[in-house]
Design an enzyme around this catalytic site. Sequence first.
Site, PDB file in Angstrom:
ATOM      1  N   ASP A 346      11.994   5.675  -6.560  1.00 25.93           N
ATOM      2  CA  ASP A 346      11.635   6.159  -5.099  1.00 25.93           C
ATOM      3  C   ASP A 346      12.013   4.658  -4.398  1.00 25.93           C
ATOM      4  O   ASP A 346      12.046   3.691  -4.683  1.00 25.93           O
ATOM      5  CB  ASP A 346      10.476   6.742  -5.174  1.00 25.93           C
ATOM      6  N   ASP A 348       9.756   3.359  -1.031  1.00 31.72           N
ATOM      7  CA  ASP A 348       8.296   3.494  -0.571  1.00 31.72           C
ATOM      8  C   ASP A 348       8.255   2.425   0.824  1.00 31.72           C
ATOM      9  O   ASP A 348       8.945   1.615   0.900  1.00 31.72           O
ATOM     10  CB  ASP A 348       7.407   2.434  -1.617  1.00 31.72           C
ATOM     11  N   ASP A 433       8.359   7.542  -0.350  1.00 32.04           N
ATOM     12  CA  ASP A 433       6.927   7.806  -0.026  1.00 32.04           C
ATOM     13  C   ASP A 433       6.738   7.170   1.271  1.00 32.04           C
ATOM     14  O   ASP A 433       7.189   5.761   1.453  1.00 32.04           O
ATOM     15  CB  ASP A 433       6.164   6.974  -1.217  1.00 32.04           C
TER      16      ASP A 433
HETATM   17  N1  DCT Z   1       0.366   1.533  -6.526  1.00 28.15           N
HETATM   18  C1  DCT Z   1      -0.654   1.290  -7.213  1.00 28.15           C
HETATM   19  N2  DCT Z   1      -1.293   1.786  -8.008  1.00 28.15           N
HETATM   20  C2  DCT Z   1      -0.834   3.310  -8.271  1.00 28.15           C
HETATM   21  C3  DCT Z   1       0.453   3.588  -7.652  1.00 28.15           C
HETATM   22  C4  DCT Z   1       1.154   2.786  -7.177  1.00 28.15           C
HETATM   23  O1  DCT Z   1      -1.077   0.070  -7.126  1.00 28.15           O
HETATM   24  N3  DCT Z   1      -1.383   3.895  -9.151  1.00 28.15           N
HETATM   25  C5  DCT Z   1       1.435   0.663  -5.883  1.00 28.15           C
HETATM   26  C6  DCT Z   1       1.939  -0.429  -6.682  1.00 28.15           C
HETATM   27  C7  DCT Z   1       3.548  -0.212  -6.319  1.00 28.15           C
HETATM   28  C8  DCT Z   1       3.521   0.677  -5.097  1.00 28.15           C
HETATM   29  O2  DCT Z   1       2.211   1.256  -5.009  1.00 28.15           O
HETATM   30  C9  DCT Z   1       4.806   1.626  -5.107  1.00 28.15           C
HETATM   31  O3  DCT Z   1       4.582   2.579  -6.534  1.00 28.15           O
HETATM   32  P1  DCT Z   1       5.751   2.881  -7.315  1.00 28.15           P
HETATM   33  O4  DCT Z   1       6.692   3.427  -6.520  1.00 28.15           O
HETATM   34  O5  DCT Z   1       5.263   3.844  -8.297  1.00 28.15           O
HETATM   35  O6  DCT Z   1       6.114   1.628  -7.957  1.00 28.15           O
HETATM   36  P2  DCT Z   1       7.312   0.708  -7.894  1.00 28.15           P
HETATM   37  O7  DCT Z   1       6.971  -0.632  -8.299  1.00 28.15           O
HETATM   38  O8  DCT Z   1       7.819   0.761  -6.482  1.00 28.15           O
HETATM   39  O9  DCT Z   1       8.305   1.291  -9.141  1.00 28.15           O
HETATM   40  P3  DCT Z   1       9.656   2.153  -8.891  1.00 28.15           P
HETATM   41  O10 DCT Z   1      10.820   1.176  -8.889  1.00 28.15           O
HETATM   42  O11 DCT Z   1       9.607   2.912  -9.921  1.00 28.15           O
HETATM   43  O12 DCT Z   1       9.646   2.860  -7.829  1.00 28.15           O
HETATM   44 MG    MG Z   2       8.758   2.802  -5.758  1.00 29.65          MG
END
Ligand code: DCT
Ligand code: MG
Length: 509
Positions: A346, A348, A433
């Site tokens: 995604d 963010d 997000d």
């Molecule tokens: N985060 C966290 N704890 C969670 C979910 C999310 O601390 N339970 C934080 C850390 C990363 C950030 O939010 C964004 O989450 P993701 O989009 O799920 O992770 P990402 O590192 O951006 O990985 P991806 O490339 O898969 O989106």
């Molecule tokens: Mg992400």
Amino acid sequence: MDKIRTPSLFPQRKKQKRLHPPISLSSCEVKFSELVIFIMERKMGVTRRTFLMELARRKGFRVENELSDSVTHIVAENNSCAEVLEWLRGHKIRDSSRFELLDISWFTACMEAGKPVDSEKKHRLMVSQILQSYPATSDTPESETSSFVAGTVSQYACQRRTTLNNCNKKFTDVFEILVENYEFRENAVSCLAFMRAASVLKFLPFTIVRMDDLEGLPCMGSEIRNVIEEIIEEGESSQANDVLTDERYQSFKLFISVFGVGLKTSEKWYRMGFRTLEEVKADKTLKLSRMQKAGFLYYEDLLSRVSEAEADAVSLIVKDAVRTFLPDALVTITGGFRRGKKIGHDVDFLITSPELGQEEEVLHKGLLLYYDLIESTLEQAKLPSRKVDAFDHFQKCFAILKLHLQRVDTSSCDTSKESDKTEVKDWKAIRVDLVVSPFEQYAYALLGWTGSRQFERDLRRYATHERKMMLDNHALYDKTKKIFLKAKSEEEIFAHLGLDYLEPWERNA
Ligand code: DCT
Ligand code: MG
């Protein structure tokens, strides 16, 4: 103990008399073409270097006079890693990651064996992780380069500079499978153990080649060691292979690949006897949530992951839309893309503004294919949450954005009648997000939403256990002084915690 006696094999000061007639490169058959050696003259001298080069060539090694592009192994004597890197920089080489930097003891071992030997930890010239991945510039102080000492590796990811340069992918890929399976089976203890171990391995500036390499490292319990040992010996893990063919694992993996489906729903569907998504879709009695319906509708697009270029395009759209409503809004990409990842599940974003108030307007009609708005519960927030994985109180929006792709080339089908009926899909659904934070919590929100998850977990654990502080995405509370610590930047938060600052790309724990 290093049993290799360098002096007896290769005298440090060679007598004038040649032991062997000079041998030209062309007269030696190269037996080991997989590695190309370059021996550094610095601190060794011309005579000894020439002698060693000739010896290696006679034994079938390929040794280059110059530091050419084909060189894979650099051998140095009486030089620290910092000195070798400095020398490389002097030769306009900034990325040392394409070479193995080795001490003469490795070369000696090869000559004794009459063939290339695997480089052991004791042979390697080590440097702290930051310099391995981000080669120092000429103004990097020498003090920043230090030998790698396993015993000093912190158990906390927030004290390790972990870049995307993972030397131990063959282990961490296996660990990821096991972690997922433990998650599906709700085995929190093993899940955490493998997540922590994977994070340590990602940090290491070298590849684990033997069990000795694990000595002194944190988070390497027997369960972990057994898996590593099998991968070293067999090249694969039978435990992971079993997981990959396990029916429950396969089904859960499929189910959670749908946006809006988590462990609870997967468990339910599995218990109902479903094993594939087709079976789920075929059951018309099943009540799907709005999120899950969107998940099925845009399934292929969402599964295909987001590229950096797509994230940039989404970023422009989001910034534009947000600024229509909040002209002075600050919109920052967070998550994996902020850490330098080239691909993500995604995109963010963190949004803030000195004057908040109209943030719901961010949900620009027509821009979002789907959104699930979660209202802020900030007024309920008091002390930072004790839960390491707790959700924060910000207003947030889990959305699917319609990204129009560059004009699709339709020249090949514009004359056929059939093509008139075929709708060319010129957009891609992208998971986005959006998180909105009050201005004064922005630094904490940014730190919390940048990740990685393991980094965040360890940061909170560190705050609690090492500093008697409570940290979440909103604030940092000092339990001893009973005060909230304000911060305008991530640097200030690290400073409050007594931690060295880690750049976002060093948080890929
Ligand atoms: N985060 C966290 N704890 C969670 C979910 C999310 O601390 N339970 C934080 C850390 C990363 C950030 O939010 C964004 O989450 P993701 O989009 O799920 O992770 P990402 O590192 O951006 O990985 P991806 O490339 O898969 O989106
Ligand atoms: Mg992400």
